[in-house]
Structure formats: C-alpha cells, structure tokens
Design an enzyme around this catalytic site. Structure first.
Site, PDB file in Angstrom:
ATOM      1  N   HIS A 328       0.847  -1.195   0.000  1.00  0.00           N
ATOM      2  CA  HIS A 328       0.000   0.000   0.000  1.00  0.00           C
ATOM      3  C   HIS A 328       0.873   1.232   0.000  1.00  0.00           C
ATOM      4  O   HIS A 328       1.924   1.244   0.648  1.00  0.00           O
ATOM      5  CB  HIS A 328      -0.920   0.006   1.236  1.00  0.00           C
ATOM      6  CG  HIS A 328      -2.079   0.913   1.071  1.00  0.00           C
ATOM      7  ND1 HIS A 328      -2.002   2.263   1.316  1.00  0.00           N
ATOM      8  CD2 HIS A 328      -3.335   0.670   0.633  1.00  0.00           C
ATOM      9  CE1 HIS A 328      -3.178   2.809   1.060  1.00  0.00           C
ATOM     10  NE2 HIS A 328      -4.000   1.871   0.640  1.00  0.00           N
ATOM     11  N   ASP A 385      -7.975  -5.335  -0.159  1.00  0.00           N
ATOM     12  CA  ASP A 385      -8.454  -6.196  -1.248  1.00  0.00           C
ATOM     13  C   ASP A 385      -8.081  -7.660  -1.066  1.00  0.00           C
ATOM     14  O   ASP A 385      -8.571  -8.513  -1.802  1.00  0.00           O
ATOM     15  CB  ASP A 385      -7.885  -5.702  -2.592  1.00  0.00           C
ATOM     16  CG  ASP A 385      -8.475  -4.365  -2.973  1.00  0.00           C
ATOM     17  OD1 ASP A 385      -9.702  -4.222  -2.870  1.00  0.00           O
ATOM     18  OD2 ASP A 385      -7.712  -3.461  -3.355  1.00  0.00           O
TER      19      ASP A 385
HETATM   20  N1  CMC Z   1       4.100  -7.601  -4.871  1.00  0.00           N
HETATM   21  C1  CMC Z   1       5.424  -7.588  -5.075  1.00  0.00           C
HETATM   22  N2  CMC Z   1       6.190  -6.490  -4.897  1.00  0.00           N
HETATM   23  C2  CMC Z   1       5.575  -5.369  -4.521  1.00  0.00           C
HETATM   24  C3  CMC Z   1       4.194  -5.323  -4.294  1.00  0.00           C
HETATM   25  C4  CMC Z   1       3.450  -6.504  -4.485  1.00  0.00           C
HETATM   26  N3  CMC Z   1       2.126  -6.509  -4.281  1.00  0.00           N
HETATM   27  N4  CMC Z   1       3.842  -4.064  -3.941  1.00  0.00           N
HETATM   28  C5  CMC Z   1       4.971  -3.350  -3.939  1.00  0.00           C
HETATM   29  N5  CMC Z   1       6.033  -4.134  -4.280  1.00  0.00           N
HETATM   30  C6  CMC Z   1       7.442  -3.740  -4.324  1.00  0.00           C
HETATM   31  C7  CMC Z   1       7.739  -2.901  -5.548  1.00  0.00           C
HETATM   32  O1  CMC Z   1       8.139  -3.707  -6.633  1.00  0.00           O
HETATM   33  C8  CMC Z   1       8.832  -2.013  -5.036  1.00  0.00           C
HETATM   34  O2  CMC Z   1      10.017  -2.770  -4.991  1.00  0.00           O
HETATM   35  P1  CMC Z   1      11.453  -2.047  -5.204  1.00  0.00           P
HETATM   36  O3  CMC Z   1      11.598  -1.061  -4.086  1.00  0.00           O
HETATM   37  O4  CMC Z   1      12.437  -3.170  -5.173  1.00  0.00           O
HETATM   38  O5  CMC Z   1      11.377  -1.395  -6.565  1.00  0.00           O
HETATM   39  C9  CMC Z   1       8.425  -1.731  -3.592  1.00  0.00           C
HETATM   40  O6  CMC Z   1       7.652  -2.878  -3.201  1.00  0.00           O
HETATM   41  C10 CMC Z   1       7.605  -0.465  -3.431  1.00  0.00           C
HETATM   42  O7  CMC Z   1       6.464  -0.560  -4.275  1.00  0.00           O
HETATM   43  P2  CMC Z   1       5.860   0.635  -5.114  1.00  0.00           P
HETATM   44  O8  CMC Z   1       5.265   0.093  -6.383  1.00  0.00           O
HETATM   45  O9  CMC Z   1       6.841   1.730  -5.226  1.00  0.00           O
HETATM   46  O10 CMC Z   1       4.695   1.081  -4.145  1.00  0.00           O
HETATM   47  P3  CMC Z   1       3.517   2.052  -4.530  1.00  0.00           P
HETATM   48  O11 CMC Z   1       3.214   2.790  -3.292  1.00  0.00           O
HETATM   49  O12 CMC Z   1       3.814   2.815  -5.746  1.00  0.00           O
HETATM   50  O13 CMC Z   1       2.334   1.040  -4.902  1.00  0.00           O
HETATM   51  C11 CMC Z   1       0.577  -0.489  -4.683  1.00  0.00           C
HETATM   52  C12 CMC Z   1       1.363   0.626  -4.006  1.00  0.00           C
HETATM   53  C13 CMC Z   1      -0.657  -0.785  -3.821  1.00  0.00           C
HETATM   54  C14 CMC Z   1       0.085  -0.018  -6.054  1.00  0.00           C
HETATM   55  C15 CMC Z   1       1.466  -1.755  -4.813  1.00  0.00           C
HETATM   56  O14 CMC Z   1       1.843  -2.203  -3.536  1.00  0.00           O
HETATM   57  C16 CMC Z   1       0.787  -2.872  -5.604  1.00  0.00           C
HETATM   58  O15 CMC Z   1       0.884  -2.895  -6.823  1.00  0.00           O
HETATM   59  N6  CMC Z   1       0.095  -3.816  -4.889  1.00  0.00           N
HETATM   60  C17 CMC Z   1      -0.641  -4.849  -5.600  1.00  0.00           C
HETATM   61  C18 CMC Z   1      -1.968  -4.278  -6.103  1.00  0.00           C
HETATM   62  C19 CMC Z   1      -2.945  -4.053  -4.969  1.00  0.00           C
HETATM   63  O16 CMC Z   1      -3.119  -4.897  -4.103  1.00  0.00           O
HETATM   64  N7  CMC Z   1      -3.626  -2.883  -5.003  1.00  0.00           N
HETATM   65  C20 CMC Z   1      -4.636  -2.518  -3.992  1.00  0.00           C
HETATM   66  C21 CMC Z   1      -4.179  -1.359  -3.157  1.00  0.00           C
HETATM   67  S1  CMC Z   1      -5.142  -1.117  -1.654  1.00  0.00           S
HETATM   68  C22 CMC Z   1      -6.739  -0.712  -2.143  1.00  0.00           C
HETATM   69  C23 CMC Z   1      -6.859   0.368  -3.150  1.00  0.00           C
HETATM   70  O17 CMC Z   1      -6.184   1.403  -3.108  1.00  0.00           O
HETATM   71  O18 CMC Z   1      -7.694   0.216  -4.038  1.00  0.00           O
END
Ligand code: CMC
Length: 450
Positions: A328, A385
């Site tokens: 998140h 989720d």
């Molecule tokens: N699985 C694997 N790696 C992950 C995941 C995941 N679900 N989420 C983040 N990471 C890694 C990402 O690759 C990055 O790694 P590194 O630092 O080595 O490059 C690190 O963790 C930070 O991630 P980020 O993408 O910079 O984080 P963000 O704040 O931009 O994204 C997120 C947040 C929710 C989009 C992401 O965690 C994600 O894609 N999660 C899976 C999709 C999901 O469950 N979404 C629902 C979010 S909660 C409800 C809502 O808002 O609707």
C-alpha cells in the site's frame, strides 16, 4: 422538517485548528545563493507539510513528485490515516468501532455531513434513499444498448454520468438542500445501477427496488430475486456486506478520490465527478485489485502454481507479477481494514457453516509473504483487497461485480470530498505543472519535404 439549514454540513471551511496556530513556523529553501521562506502547515494530528503554493510565483521553480507520494493536494477534515501505525479514522472515529453493528448508511452520513446522525436525521436520510432508489424508466433503455458481456464498471461509470441528463439540477448544486438531495440520489441509485448492470449481463428482468427493505437487503433483492422467488437477505449477509461497504467508504486522497476532486475542481457536477472516480477505481492497482486477488487465488487453487511458486514469481521484477492484495502506498505497517476482513472471513464461513479452499490459499500466501525478507523489508502487508473478494464470493457476488461493490462503498467518500472541496473558500482548479523533457524549438516541415 425536510432540511434544517443550521445543521452542520461537511466542513465549511474545513476545520483548521492546528494549522492556523502553527502558521508562524517557517521552512527555508536555499537555491543558487537565494533563500526563500515558506509556511509550515501542521494538521490536527501533527502531520506536517511545507506550503509551497507560492513557490513558482516567488522563485520560478516547481516541485517534481511522480505519483504524488510526497504531495499534499489539499487540507481535509474527513479521514485520518497513520500508515506507520495502521490507523484509519472516519471523522476521528477509529474504523474498528464500526465493526460491532455495522450500518453503512450511518457511516455515509458521518462522512458526508461531518458528524454521526441523530435518530431523526438518520430516519429522514433513510426516507430520502428510499425515495430516490428507482431509476427513471428512460434509463432502462440505456442498459439495453450495452452488450451482455460489457464490464459492469464501464456501465456503472457511464450510467452515473448519465444521471446528470435525468437530473439536470445537479449542475447547480450550491445549497445544502440541493447537495443533500444529490447525495441521497447518488448513494441510492448507484446500487440500483449496479444491480441492473448485473441483471442485464445475465439476461434477467430488472427487479425494482423494494421500499420495505433497507439498503443492503434491497441491493441483494435487486441482484438476486427472481419473478418466482424472493431473495431473503439473512442477518449474516446483511452484517458482512454492511461492514465491507463501511471499510471501503473513504480513504482520504487515494487515486479515485483524488480523481473526483480533480474533476470537481473544474466545477464539474457531482455525478460527472463521481463517474470519473469509478473509472479511476477500475484499475488493478486500485479497486480492481479485488478481482485480481481472486484470480490469483483461483489460479493457485487450480494447481497452476503453488503459493511458494507464486510468491517467488511476485519477487521477480522481470516477471511483471505482483502479489495482488499486498502492499500500500500509505500503510507501511498493517492495513487495519485487512485485519478486520481477515477476522470477518473466518466468522462468516463459521456462521454459514461453509468452507472455501481459496481462504486456505490466501492464509498460506499471507503466511509465506509475511515471513519473507522481500516483503518484510519493503513493509508489504495484506491490504483491504486481500480478503474482500473471498467474502464477496461467499455472499454470492460474482467476481465481475467485486470492484462495483468497492465503488458502492466508496461513494460516500467521493461525495464528502467533492463537497468539502466545493465549499472550501479559495479552492482552485487542479492544474499540476511538469518538467518538460521533449524537443527544443524545432520547425514544422511540410509533408512532401519529410
Ligand atoms: N508484490 C510484489 N512487490 C511489490 C508489491 C506486491 N504486491 N507491492 C509493492 N512491491 C514492491 C515494488 O516492486 C517495489 O520494490 P522495489 O523497491 O524493489 O522497486 C516496492 O515494493 C515499493 O512498491 P511501489 O510500487 O513503489 O509502491 P507504490 O506505493 O507505488 O504502490 C501499490 C502501491 C498498492 C500499487 C502496490 O503495492 C501494488 O501494486 N500492490 C498490488 C496491487 C494491490 O493490491 N492494489 C490494492 C491497493 S489497496 C486498495 C486500493 O487502493 O484500491
């Protein structure tokens, strides 16, 4: 009385208690031998931000913050999150306190109007919702125009926008009365639209809303009653769905809410703004994640991959796979909504005396990920989720409709934010800047000379 003008509505202007007191705090920016002072804003829970609203006019500079992870786009008095401590509060009330006897409509009122409703206010709002539950008969023809396989999020967004055609008075929502009417209309009709979209996809007749039923049972009736058998919504289902909607009701400046505010900042009407919110919610990184989680769990259950293999894949950046329902932007500890839903899933299956192998897969995935240094180091925990899809599935909601359920839940939040922004003196159109990286001055070349 239908509406009392003295009733407090969404903050007008937003409460700025601490912010105003701490206006004397300053931050200094030193750049190319020049010093520039800016105000420091401190929120009512101590969150601190540098007010750079004068940055460009005073220095010619802008800030660059891809994904807005470090940008406060507004001051808001609706929802408070402390992502480090796993805290989520609606109008100051911890989310956990709504779990005992969940009532989505009460929470919707709280978010939109800023305080818990009195018995009379609640009763009047329920009457409003009942009055506005039906769709104009003309709207039914719009459903006919969509192909059977149309995604319900596409239908939902289109039909919420179409509401502006049937209720043009929404173009001019400037009084508390007209806002309250528009809010009740939207909260009530969104579930009718959602149910009709589902019925259309099944080739089944639409069920009119039943005025004897409360919000959740009425939705379930519109979804599942047949001409020959009435759907009976038992307490377990009603409670679980109320809780689920409450947990989705607001989450401050998330992608869809920021979209609603962005669209609303141009003074677009409430329906048009919330229709855009539905589109933003649809993506798999946001509300669409509940569908992606279920697909992931089904894949593992079918034996295509073991939970261990899936986690390994999610850690491999080359794979393009993520552990859906994990991570998140704001929560760097646990997501309190996920904790509540994890517990709720256990209770629900016990109450229904049922089992779902997908719940076992989810628990296994969670256990593996929470012990894995990749997820631990990055503070990746289950989000809202991760368990919501399993619960929706247990309630009989088809997977295609999961994100629609999220949208029904998020509606009060979108409405509250739209109104808060609309009522904030000095609100400006949202118009970010950019750092241009394209061609420098170049000349047009006529086509026959290229
Ligand atoms: N699985 C694997 N790696 C992950 C995941 C995941 N679900 N989420 C983040 N990471 C890694 C990402 O690759 C990055 O790694 P590194 O630092 O080595 O490059 C690190 O963790 C930070 O991630 P980020 O993408 O910079 O984080 P963000 O704040 O931009 O994204 C997120 C947040 C929710 C989009 C992401 O965690 C994600 O894609 N999660 C899976 C999709 C999901 O469950 N979404 C629902 C979010 S909660 C409800 C809502 O808002 O609707």
């Amino acid at each position: 009385m239908f509406w009392d003008n003295s009733m407090p509505l969404a903050p007008r202007p937003p409460e700025k208690r601490e912010t105003d007191k701490t206006m004397s705090k300053k931050v200094t920016l030193n750049y190319e031998g020049q010093s520039h002072e800016f105000d420091v804003r401190v929120g009512s829970e101590g969150e601190t931000g540098f007010d750079i609203s004068q940055l460009r006019s005073r220095t010619g500079l802008v800030t660059l913050d891809s994904g807005y992870g470090n940008t406060g786009s507004c001051e808001s008095a609706i929802t408070y999150i402390d992502g480090e401590k796993g805290v989520l509060r609606y109008r100051g009330i911890p989310i956990e306190q709504f779990a005992q006897s969940p009532n989505f409509i009460e929470v919707a009122w709280l978010l939109i109007f800023g305080k818990l409703p009195t018995t009379e206010e609640y009763a009047e709002f329920v009457v409003d919702l009942r009055r506005h539950a039906n769709l104009d008969e003309g709207m039914k023809h719009h459903f006919e125009g969509f192909p059977r396989h149309a995604h319900p999020m596409a239908i939902l967004s289109a039909m919420i926008n179409a509401l502006s055609c049937f209720y043009p008075e929404v173009m001019d929502v400037d009084s508390p009365e007209s806002f309250r009417n528009a809010s009740a209309r939207l909260i009530s009709k969104v579930r009718t639209i959602a149910a009709y979209a589902f019925r259309h996809s099944q080739g089944q007749p639409y069920n009119y809303p039943d005025p004897r039923l409360t919000y959740v049972p009425n939705f379930m009736h519109m979804m599942f009653s047949q001409p020959y058998v009435q759907y009976e919504c038992d307490d377990t289902v009603r409670t679980a769905l109320n809780l689920l909607l409450i947990l989705h009701a607001d989450h401050e400046q998330n992608c869809s809410t920021s979209t609603v505010r962005m669209v609303g900042s141009s003074q677009a009407n409430l329906f048009a703004s919330c229709s855009a919110g539905v589109s933003a919610l649809w993506g798999p990184l946001h509300g669409g994640a509940n569908v992606a989680v279920l697909q992931m769990l089904e894949n593992i259950h079918k034996g295509n991959l073991t939970p261990e293999e899936y986690v390994k894949l999610a850690k491999d950046k080359e794979s393009g796979v993520r552990l859906m329902g994990f991570g998140h932007r704001v929560y760097k500890n646990f997501d309190p909504r996920a904790n509540i839903l994890s517990e709720q899933a256990g209770k629900l299956f016990a109450a229904m005396d049922r089992k779902d192998p997908l719940l076992d897969v989810a628990r296994k995935l969670e256990q593996i990920a929470l012990e894995d240094p990749y997820f631990v180091e990055r503070n990746l925990y289950p989000n809202v989720d991760f368990y919501s899809g399993i619960i929706l599935r247990a309630l009989g909601i088809p997977t295609d409709m999961f994100t629609v359920m999220f949208a029904i839940g998020r509606m009060p939040g979108w409405i509250a934010h739209w109104w808060e922004q609309n009522q904030t003196p000095g609100s400006r159109i949202s118009r970010p800047r950019q750092i241009y990286t394209g061609n420098q001055l170049s000349n047009y070349v006529p086509m026959d000379q290229r």
